[in-house]
Design a protein around this motif. Structure first.
Motif, short mmCIF file in Angstrom:
data_model
loop_
_atom_site.label_atom_id
_atom_site.label_comp_id
_atom_site.label_asym_id
_atom_site.label_seq_id
_atom_site.Cartn_x
_atom_site.Cartn_y
_atom_site.Cartn_z
N ALA A 59 -98.14 6.98 -83.21
CA ALA A 59 -98.30 6.61 -84.68
C ALA A 59 -99.58 5.90 -84.90
O ALA A 59 -100.46 6.00 -85.87
CB ALA A 59 -97.30 5.55 -85.04
N LEU A 60 -100.21 5.04 -84.14
CA LEU A 60 -101.45 4.45 -84.56
C LEU A 60 -102.64 5.55 -84.36
O LEU A 60 -103.46 5.42 -85.28
CB LEU A 60 -101.83 3.47 -83.30
CG LEU A 60 -101.26 2.27 -83.13
CD1 LEU A 60 -101.55 1.54 -81.92
CD2 LEU A 60 -101.71 1.34 -84.24
N ALA A 61 -102.46 6.57 -83.43
CA ALA A 61 -103.45 7.71 -83.27
C ALA A 61 -103.32 8.52 -84.69
O ALA A 61 -104.40 8.99 -85.26
CB ALA A 61 -103.04 8.50 -82.17
N SER A 62 -102.16 8.93 -85.14
CA SER A 62 -102.03 9.77 -86.31
C SER A 62 -102.63 8.90 -87.48
O SER A 62 -103.25 9.48 -88.46
CB SER A 62 -100.63 10.10 -86.46
OG SER A 62 -100.33 11.02 -85.25
N PHE A 63 -102.24 7.64 -87.70
CA PHE A 63 -102.56 6.91 -88.73
C PHE A 63 -104.06 6.86 -89.05
O PHE A 63 -104.58 6.58 -90.04
CB PHE A 63 -102.09 5.56 -88.77
CG PHE A 63 -102.17 4.66 -89.77
CD1 PHE A 63 -101.56 4.97 -91.11
CD2 PHE A 63 -102.82 3.40 -89.84
CE1 PHE A 63 -101.90 4.11 -92.08
CE2 PHE A 63 -103.00 2.46 -90.87
CZ PHE A 63 -102.47 2.87 -91.93
N LEU A 64 -104.66 6.64 -88.05
CA LEU A 64 -106.13 6.43 -88.08
C LEU A 64 -106.82 7.67 -88.59
O LEU A 64 -107.96 7.67 -89.00
CB LEU A 64 -106.87 6.21 -86.55
CG LEU A 64 -106.48 4.87 -86.12
CD1 LEU A 64 -106.98 4.94 -84.48
CD2 LEU A 64 -107.00 3.74 -86.79
N ARG A 65 -106.20 8.80 -88.45
CA ARG A 65 -106.72 10.20 -88.73
C ARG A 65 -106.35 10.65 -90.24
O ARG A 65 -106.91 11.27 -90.75
CB ARG A 65 -106.56 11.38 -87.98
CG ARG A 65 -107.17 11.24 -86.54
CD ARG A 65 -106.99 12.34 -85.90
NE ARG A 65 -105.63 12.75 -85.57
CZ ARG A 65 -104.55 12.77 -84.64
NH1 ARG A 65 -105.15 11.63 -83.60
NH2 ARG A 65 -103.56 13.17 -84.53
N ARG A 66 -105.43 10.10 -90.79
CA ARG A 66 -104.76 10.58 -92.16
C ARG A 66 -105.51 9.79 -93.34
O ARG A 66 -105.69 8.68 -93.07
CB ARG A 66 -103.22 10.74 -92.20
CG ARG A 66 -102.58 9.19 -92.41
CD ARG A 66 -101.09 9.57 -92.66
NE ARG A 66 -100.28 8.23 -92.63
CZ ARG A 66 -100.23 7.29 -93.57
NH1 ARG A 66 -100.94 7.80 -94.51
NH2 ARG A 66 -99.63 6.42 -93.42
N GLY A 114 -92.94 8.42 -87.54
CA GLY A 114 -92.62 9.21 -89.14
C GLY A 114 -93.51 8.68 -90.04
O GLY A 114 -93.88 9.39 -90.95
N TYR A 115 -93.93 7.36 -90.21
CA TYR A 115 -94.65 6.81 -91.29
C TYR A 115 -95.97 7.37 -90.75
O TYR A 115 -96.70 7.65 -92.18
CB TYR A 115 -94.55 5.38 -90.98
CG TYR A 115 -95.61 4.56 -91.75
CD1 TYR A 115 -95.76 4.51 -93.05
CD2 TYR A 115 -96.93 4.17 -91.18
CE1 TYR A 115 -96.79 3.81 -93.68
CE2 TYR A 115 -97.82 3.51 -91.62
CZ TYR A 115 -97.76 3.20 -93.09
OH TYR A 115 -98.90 2.64 -93.59
N ALA A 116 -96.46 7.68 -89.94
CA ALA A 116 -97.85 7.85 -89.60
C ALA A 116 -98.03 9.40 -90.07
O ALA A 116 -98.86 9.86 -90.38
CB ALA A 116 -98.52 7.75 -88.16
N LEU A 117 -96.93 10.17 -89.96
CA LEU A 117 -97.17 11.65 -90.03
C LEU A 117 -96.80 11.82 -91.49
O LEU A 117 -97.46 12.91 -92.10
CB LEU A 117 -96.35 12.36 -89.13
CG LEU A 117 -96.75 12.12 -87.48
CD1 LEU A 117 -95.56 12.85 -86.47
CD2 LEU A 117 -98.17 12.88 -87.24
N VAL A 118 -95.51 11.54 -91.91
CA VAL A 118 -95.18 11.87 -93.10
C VAL A 118 -94.70 10.67 -94.06
O VAL A 118 -93.39 10.40 -94.03
CB VAL A 118 -93.81 12.99 -93.28
CG1 VAL A 118 -94.24 14.26 -92.94
CG2 VAL A 118 -92.67 12.40 -91.90
N PRO A 119 -95.83 9.84 -94.58
CA PRO A 119 -95.47 8.56 -94.92
C PRO A 119 -94.28 8.67 -96.29
O PRO A 119 -93.47 7.59 -96.05
CB PRO A 119 -96.56 8.14 -95.55
CG PRO A 119 -97.71 9.45 -95.61
CD PRO A 119 -97.11 10.45 -94.65
N ARG A 120 -94.23 9.70 -97.15
CA ARG A 120 -93.15 9.49 -98.14
C ARG A 120 -92.02 9.66 -97.50
O ARG A 120 -90.88 9.09 -98.34
CB ARG A 120 -93.50 10.62 -99.12
CG ARG A 120 -94.85 10.10 -99.91
CD ARG A 120 -95.10 11.43 -101.00
NE ARG A 120 -96.24 11.19 -101.80
CZ ARG A 120 -97.49 11.67 -101.17
NH1 ARG A 120 -97.69 12.60 -100.18
NH2 ARG A 120 -98.60 11.21 -102.19
N ALA A 121 -91.71 10.36 -96.34
CA ALA A 121 -90.10 10.51 -95.97
C ALA A 121 -90.03 9.48 -94.84
O ALA A 121 -89.03 9.56 -94.19
CB ALA A 121 -90.30 11.88 -95.48
N ALA A 122 -90.92 8.62 -94.62
CA ALA A 122 -90.70 7.65 -93.36
C ALA A 122 -89.44 7.04 -93.39
O ALA A 122 -88.53 6.87 -92.26
CB ALA A 122 -91.82 6.57 -93.42
#
Length: 525
Positions: free
Chosen positions: A513-520, A442-450
């Motif tokens: 989460a790691l994969a998504s965090f690397l891209r955003r 959730g943090y990687a995809l929508v950090p404000r709502a994590a």
């Protein structure tokens, strides 16, 4: 002021909705479950004889009154649990509405316009009051729908609300004394923990009943909703909350934005330990918080362990024992079963610690991750290191709980093997790992709502574990919560397949989460 209060309400909507769900469902299910489980007066009297003087249950839920009636049981079971939940809500809401706004820098921007500090904090207090009002309405509705008296239901909901507003006052004052949101939460949490400990001592130790008058959790008990209300007791939380908020508001004017009033050193001798990596630096920064978690868990599990000797099924009829399980208490009729049942709440605590770590990730990204990544540091390395730190810290908390429970039980003469209680502590980790992985995703995809996603998942699934069986849904629906797949060690065997599935899902979510965090892109607000 109204637009500012509205914005604060919108910012807190996830937390408010989750807590309102908890209050409404728990308030509805407990009286309904009691009515269906004990339809006959004889069964209710047997239940009351077996549990009214049980020290372990008084420690968990408070002092019972007239629990041979639906109203008395609701006041005891619903009031005892939701008063603690209300204390947590009030503290979190106050610290978030005051200190967190300063840490994010939004307070500086607002005060640069035609907004005074007094207006800003009045709007924050208004938003907190609205949130508490939502909890009151949720609990009131849940109780009234079950057929309980309207006036008594309103009184029971008011008891929980009074705890929330008093702890909000504590959080508001802690926000003025501490220099950061994290420190304010630690300070306010320590005070709230002491207040809970006072209530526990008052309800379990002969001759210490007067301690109820020193804690808002005790005032909620003394209000006696549904069993002979004492409305004058409400003067205590009203007066104390008014004083706390008045002092906090006055202190706002005497400090700089972003600073606290507690003394701190502007300089100190260099201490270079734990600075070799961002992970060790994070451990250094969270050292005080981790120590507070370890100390709190150790104290409470030791105290809970010392009363395990009082648990006995000898005085509880067999038919009542069979039905008690439907109320979520079936495992506590022996000392070993009671200790195992406590680790369900340790599982909740360690899972909540995982949620705290998600919030820390978000806070660190907003404040200084850009600076760190300007150095030869990879995003993936930073996040993976924080996962490792969270796992090691959660393990320390879980094993501390097992050790403390063993020490408390041994002090009261209960013989339980230390390895079995350490296993019970370790048994809490797969669930925490699951929520850590999902929260990280959730943090990687929508950090404000994590944070809201993480806390929401834990709250909804744990509540379903407590009350789902009372609604008699299909078995597959009960099995949706991961807490249903936790074997209550040492009373029950460890469930390796369920643990492996939870760990596997957590790992897959962590990798996602790691994969998504690397891209955003990074977010700083």
């Amino acid at each position: 002021m109204v637009p500012l209060a509205g914005r604060a309400l919108r910012d807190a909507r996830t937390r408010t909705v989750v807590f309102a769900y908890l209050f409404a469902v728990y308030s509805y299910v407990q009286p309904v479950g009691y009515r269906h489980t004990y339809p006959e007066t004889a069964d209710r009297l047997a239940f009351a004889r077996g549990f009214a003087d049980n020290t372990g249950l008084r420690l968990l839920y408070g002092q019972p009154h007239q629990i041979q009636t639906i109203a008395g049981y609701a006041a005891w079971r619903v009031g005892g649990v939701l008063a603690i939940a209300a204390a947590v809500f009030g503290l979190l809401a106050a610290v978030r509405a005051t200190r967190a706004e300063e840490d994010s820098g939004r307070t500086d921007h607002l005060l640069a316009g035609p907004v005074s500090r007094r207006v800003l904090y009045t709007a924050a207090y208004t938003a907190i009051a609205a949130g508490v009002g939502a909890l009151w309405l949720a609990e009131f509705a849940g109780l009234v729908v079950t057929g309980l008296p309207v006036a008594g239901s309103a009184c029971l909901a008011t008891a929980a609300a009074s705890v929330a507003v008093t702890c909000a006052g504590i959080g508001a004052l802690a926000g003025q004394l501490a220099a950061s949101r994290r420190a304010a939460l630690a300070l306010g949490g320590a005070v709230t923990g002491v207040l809970l400990l006072l209530r526990v001592l008052a309800d379990t130790v002969a001759g210490l009943g007067w301690l109820r008058w020193l804690t808002p959790l005790g005032w909620a008990e003394q209000l006696r909703p549904l069993t002979g209300a004492r409305p004058l007791v409400l003067l205590l939380p009203v007066v104390v909350t008014g004083v706390l908020l008045a002092v906090a508001t006055r202190l706002v004017r005497g400090r700089d934005i972003g600073a606290g009033l507690l003394p701190s050193r502007d300089s100190a001798d260099p201490w270079l330990h734990l600075l070799r990596s961002t992970t060790s630096q994070a451990l250094r920064g969270q050292g005080g918080v981790l120590a507070a978690w370890l100390g709190t868990v150790a104290i409470f599990m030791f105290v809970l362990g010392t009363v395990s000797h009082s648990i006995s099924s000898a005085d509880v009829p067999q038919n009542v024992q069979r039905e008690i399980a439907k109320l979520g208490s079936g495992s506590i009729l022996t000392p070993t079963g009671y200790l195992a049942f406590l680790f369900l709440f340790v599982t909740l605590a360690v899972s909540l610690f995982a949620c705290v770590q998600i919030g820390v990730l978000r806070q660190d990204e907003a404040q200084h991750l850009e600076t760190l990544l300007a150095q030869p540091l990879s995003r993936g390395g930073w996040l993976a290191g924080r996962f490792v730190l969270a796992g090691v810290a959660a393990t320390a908390i879980a094993l501390t709980a097992g050790l403390a429970a063993w020490a408390g039980a041994a002090a009261s003469g209960v013989r339980v093997a230390l390895p079995s209680l350490l296993e019970a502590g370790a048994n809490t980790l797969p669930t925490a790992g699951l929520f850590l992985g999902l929260g990280a995703l959730g943090y990687a995809l929508v950090p404000r709502a994590a944070s809201g996603i993480a806390y929401g998942l834990v709250a909804v699934t744990f509540l379903w574990q407590l009350v789902g069986s009372l609604l008699s849904p299909p078995r597959w629906l009960l099995d949706l919560t991961p807490f249903a797949h936790v074997g209550l060690v040492p009373a029950q065997p460890f469930r390796p397949v369920a643990a492996a599935v939870m760990v596997g899902i957590g790992l897959l979510a962590g990798l996602g989460a790691l994969a998504s965090f690397l891209r955003r892109d990074l977010t700083t607000t």
